[in-house]
Design an enzyme around this catalytic site. Structure first.
Site, PDB file in Angstrom:
ATOM      1  N   LYS A   1     -24.060 -14.583  -1.963  1.00  0.00           N
ATOM      2  CA  LYS A   1     -24.962 -14.069  -3.180  1.00  0.00           C
ATOM      3  C   LYS A   1     -24.052 -13.647  -4.091  1.00  0.00           C
ATOM      4  O   LYS A   1     -22.796 -13.398  -3.675  1.00  0.00           O
ATOM      5  CB  LYS A   1     -25.701 -12.779  -2.414  1.00  0.00           C
ATOM      6  CG  LYS A   1     -24.828 -11.717  -1.440  1.00  0.00           C
ATOM      7  CD  LYS A   1     -26.054 -10.489  -1.067  1.00  0.00           C
ATOM      8  CE  LYS A   1     -25.397  -9.689  -0.158  1.00  0.00           C
ATOM      9  NZ  LYS A   1     -25.112 -10.286   1.247  1.00  0.00           N
TER      10      LYS A   1
ATOM     11  N   ASP B   1     -21.054  -8.748  -4.613  1.00  0.00           N
ATOM     12  CA  ASP B   1     -22.231  -9.925  -3.996  1.00  0.00           C
ATOM     13  C   ASP B   1     -23.521  -9.158  -4.214  1.00  0.00           C
ATOM     14  O   ASP B   1     -24.444  -9.987  -4.551  1.00  0.00           O
ATOM     15  CB  ASP B   1     -22.032 -10.192  -2.736  1.00  0.00           C
ATOM     16  CG  ASP B   1     -21.956  -9.131  -1.542  1.00  0.00           C
ATOM     17  OD1 ASP B   1     -22.248  -8.038  -1.981  1.00  0.00           O
ATOM     18  OD2 ASP B   1     -21.903  -9.558  -0.570  1.00  0.00           O
ATOM     19  N   ARG B   2     -23.794  -7.842  -4.666  1.00  0.00           N
ATOM     20  CA  ARG B   2     -25.044  -7.414  -4.894  1.00  0.00           C
ATOM     21  C   ARG B   2     -25.031  -6.839  -6.271  1.00  0.00           C
ATOM     22  O   ARG B   2     -24.183  -6.672  -6.969  1.00  0.00           O
ATOM     23  CB  ARG B   2     -25.284  -5.968  -3.865  1.00  0.00           C
ATOM     24  CG  ARG B   2     -24.988  -6.358  -2.410  1.00  0.00           C
ATOM     25  CD  ARG B   2     -25.359  -5.189  -1.583  1.00  0.00           C
ATOM     26  NE  ARG B   2     -25.230  -5.444  -0.066  1.00  0.00           N
ATOM     27  CZ  ARG B   2     -26.105  -5.122   0.672  1.00  0.00           C
ATOM     28  NH1 ARG B   2     -26.926  -4.121   0.472  1.00  0.00           N
ATOM     29  NH2 ARG B   2     -25.714  -5.438   2.217  1.00  0.00           N
TER      30      ARG B   2
ATOM     31  N   ASP C   1     -21.910  -3.739  -6.298  1.00  0.00           N
ATOM     32  CA  ASP C   1     -21.615  -3.077  -5.436  1.00  0.00           C
ATOM     33  C   ASP C   1     -19.924  -3.410  -5.221  1.00  0.00           C
ATOM     34  O   ASP C   1     -19.303  -3.918  -6.130  1.00  0.00           O
ATOM     35  CB  ASP C   1     -22.051  -3.595  -3.883  1.00  0.00           C
ATOM     36  CG  ASP C   1     -21.662  -4.983  -3.600  1.00  0.00           C
ATOM     37  OD1 ASP C   1     -21.528  -5.748  -4.256  1.00  0.00           O
ATOM     38  OD2 ASP C   1     -21.950  -5.382  -2.237  1.00  0.00           O
TER      39      ASP C   1
ATOM     40  N   SER D   1     -18.252  -4.230   1.953  1.00  0.00           N
ATOM     41  CA  SER D   1     -19.302  -4.479   0.986  1.00  0.00           C
ATOM     42  C   SER D   1     -19.725  -3.320   0.264  1.00  0.00           C
ATOM     43  O   SER D   1     -18.904  -2.574  -0.535  1.00  0.00           O
ATOM     44  CB  SER D   1     -20.328  -5.357   1.634  1.00  0.00           C
ATOM     45  OG  SER D   1     -21.505  -5.729   0.701  1.00  0.00           O
ATOM     46  N   HIS D   2     -20.949  -2.906   0.647  1.00  0.00           N
ATOM     47  CA  HIS D   2     -21.708  -1.711  -0.215  1.00  0.00           C
ATOM     48  C   HIS D   2     -21.210  -0.390   0.503  1.00  0.00           C
ATOM     49  O   HIS D   2     -21.607   0.760  -0.152  1.00  0.00           O
ATOM     50  CB  HIS D   2     -23.120  -1.950  -0.325  1.00  0.00           C
ATOM     51  CG  HIS D   2     -23.702  -2.192   0.792  1.00  0.00           C
ATOM     52  ND1 HIS D   2     -23.262  -3.129   1.697  1.00  0.00           N
ATOM     53  CD2 HIS D   2     -24.590  -1.133   1.602  1.00  0.00           C
ATOM     54  CE1 HIS D   2     -24.278  -3.242   2.810  1.00  0.00           C
ATOM     55  NE2 HIS D   2     -25.035  -1.979   2.714  1.00  0.00           N
TER      56      HIS D   2
ATOM     57  N   ASP E   1     -17.699  -5.043  -3.449  1.00  0.00           N
ATOM     58  CA  ASP E   1     -17.021  -6.721  -3.385  1.00  0.00           C
ATOM     59  C   ASP E   1     -17.909  -7.528  -4.275  1.00  0.00           C
ATOM     60  O   ASP E   1     -17.696  -8.688  -4.166  1.00  0.00           O
ATOM     61  CB  ASP E   1     -17.273  -6.989  -1.858  1.00  0.00           C
ATOM     62  CG  ASP E   1     -18.746  -7.484  -1.237  1.00  0.00           C
ATOM     63  OD1 ASP E   1     -19.448  -6.507  -1.687  1.00  0.00           O
ATOM     64  OD2 ASP E   1     -18.649  -8.319  -0.498  1.00  0.00           O
TER      65      ASP E   1
END
Length: 562
Positions: free
Chosen positions: A391, A294-295, A290, A116-117, A292
């Site tokens: 998200k 999603d953010r 981010d 992710s982030h 991937d």
């Protein structure tokens, strides 16, 4: 050519317990002999009889070790009786795109390769998580089963001679142990772009960005932070909506180390974007994603910052600006427990159900599947709707642009109007990253002991001339309204009688050490235009006093302030 699988002996590794969103460790841990193989085998074993003849989605954010991990997944999946893998070209699929593909193709699930982030590259982080049939992250029952399997695994199945190229789109068919095994490599963005066109009015968004004669172009700066969204930003914002590839988008080439930056869209790690929008007053909106996808982070002109809690509330209050909700209707709203309660006020005004859930997107899935939830979000820069079960950063920016096009107002004016209607939840989050795990756990134990004292409720704390009286204190727990599953120990909450809250959690998204998160939330009905850090300073000092954070962790300052 017929290929034959083999069984390879192995031994368990300690600590292969999936966190909030899968297993995250340093790349060099995943590179250890059999480490990745063990975990992938345990995911497949946890699927049980459903695995035979099944189709799975595979892809991720392209970070370092992704290609090696995909090759491992292909060879293990073939040996375990999987019938088909659908893989994003070059292994690239955003997390929202994986969720969409699972739902579109109605497959068993998907393996997502991302941390992710978290930063990428050989010195940094890698991650693997599994998304289930509804497209969302696996629930605790599944990840707990995977973890139990990792503690006793003794062998994994493998097809050593299976070589599969996934740099170009197309279908490859193999014979493994007398069975047919298919790998379909697809364009990474086609399915997702089709979905976005079903949700939003791309014609109106194009008129907004390019200008329509009655108003000038709305100047955006979209920053993919060298993550996976570069592929989707190019397709949507440049090719579909007419944004300039030179002036409206930046860092759109996915890199396996994210260009040595931390791909986390907040005021600290996306400072380049913030400074650019602040210095160049021609920009009307800035957005960052981010690793991937999603953010998201939204900023307005002059880098006016929109907190994720406010972003969720504004979108909730303006869903009639988005065609998808006009046709589908709005069923309810939800937020993670640490997220400020701004959206609660919108739900109350609109007469919609409101849910407070633990941190982790998987807790929204059951509510969506039951038709009781349309929009949800987390203060950790995550916003999404029931179009998928993750998200979705790009979705959130398109939602904001739809609202702006409909209202013909600036980002700041939209927020100011919202605060005047609902009041303002001043909110901040302090992250203390890579603390010593023992020290962090001692602090949480101290907090547990503190709130268990019968005299704590009713106690008053004073800082900067302001006094707060404790109304309630607990370690947040949650009973899922749909399946009645119980989740406990989700964060220490101290609630005060004026509606203010302080919350303490240990994050489950880091790969080493412990991240202590401190959340501060204070509601003001009328005083809505002050600096958040000024308004929250007394409550921050109270939180530090109650937790004795400096004493336990030795940290004088947080790593990141949101």
């Amino acid at each position: 050519m017929s290929l034959t699988s083999v069984v390879i002996p192995t031994t368990p590794f300690e600590g292969q317990k999936p966190g909030t969103s899968g297993l995250r460790k340093k790349v060099k841990v995943f590179m250890e002999k059999n480490y990745t193989e063990n975990f992938v085998q345990c995911i497949l074993d946890a699927l049980g009889d459903k695995l035979k003849g099944a189709t799975l989605i595979v892809g991720g954010d392209g970070r370092y070790f992704s290609k090696q991990a995909i090759n491992i997944i292909i060879r293990i999946a073939a040996a375990n009786g999987v019938a088909k893998l659908i893989i994003g070209q070059r292994g690239i699929l955003s997390t929202p795109a994986v969720s969409s593909l699972i739902r579109t193709h109605k497959v068993l699930g998907g393996i997502v390769l991302t941390a992710s982030h978290n930063p990428g590259g050989i010195r940094n982080d890698f991650g693997i998580k599994f998304n289930i049939e509804n497209g969302g992250p696996a629930p605790d029952s599944f990840t707990d089963a995977v973890y139990e399997l990792t503690k006793k695994i003794s062998q994994y199945k493998f097809t050593p001679d299976l070589d599969c190229e996934f740099s170009q789109t197309g279908t490859q068919t193999f014979e493994v142990d007398g069975r047919q095994f298919v790998v379909e490599v697809i364009d990474s963005s086609d399915d997702y772009v089709t979905l976005m066109k079903e949700i939003f009015d791309f014609g109106k968004l194009k008129e907004l960005i390019r200008g329509d004669g009655s108003r000038p172009p709305f100047n955006v700066l979209i920053d993919s932070m060298n993550g996976v969204t570069g592929v989707y930003v190019t397709r949507i914002f440049v090719e579909e909506l007419g944004a300039s590839p030179d002036n409206n988008v930046r860092r759109i080439i996915p890199l396996d180390n994210f260009g040595e930056i931390h791909p986390d869209p907040n005021l600290t790690y996306a400072k380049d974007l913030v400074d650019k929008v602040k210095d160049d007053t021609t920009y009307d909106l800035g957005a960052a994603f981010d690793g991937d996808g999603d953010r998201n982070m939204i900023i307005g002109k002059h880098a006016f910052f929109v907190t994720p809690s406010d972003s969720l509330a504004v979108i909730a209050n303006n869903l009639d600006c988005i065609p998808y909700f006009k046709s589908k209707g709005v069923h309810g709203f939800a937020r993670s427990m640490p997220t400020a309660a701004a959206v609660d006020r919108v739900a109350a005004k609109l007469g919609k159900e409101m849910f407070e859930v633990p941190t982790g997107w998987k807790y929204f899935g059951n509510l969506m599947d039951a038709g009781r939830l349309s929009l949800c979000g987390e203060e950790s820069f995550g916003t999404g709707s029931d179009h998928i079960r993750e998200k979705d950063g790009i979705w959130a920016v398109l939602a904001w642009l739809s609202i702006i096009a409909h209202k013909n107002m600036s980002v700041e004016d939209i927020l100011t109007e919202h605060w005047k209607t609902y009041g303002r939840n001043y909110f901040t989050r302090y992250d203390y990253e890579e603390c010593d795990s023992d020290d962090a756990n001692k602090m949480m134990a101290h907090l547990e002991h503190t709130i268990a004292d019968g005299a704590f409720v009713g106690k008053t704390f004073t800082a900067e001339g302001k006094t707060y009286k404790v109304k309630q204190a607990d370690n947040f727990s949650y009973v899922d309204p749909i399946d009645k599953s119980f989740t406990k120990n989700q964060g220490i909450r101290v609630l005060f009688d004026d509606g203010s809250r302080v919350i303490f959690r240990l994050s489950g998204t880091g790969s080493s050490g412990a991240t202590v998160r401190l959340y501060i939330d204070s509601y003001e009905k009328d005083n809505v235009t002050c600096s958040a850090q000024t308004m929250l300073k007394p409550l921050i000092n109270v939180a530090l006093d109650i937790s004795q954070l400096k004493k336990f962790t030795g940290r004088e300052q947080p790593t990141v302030i949101t």
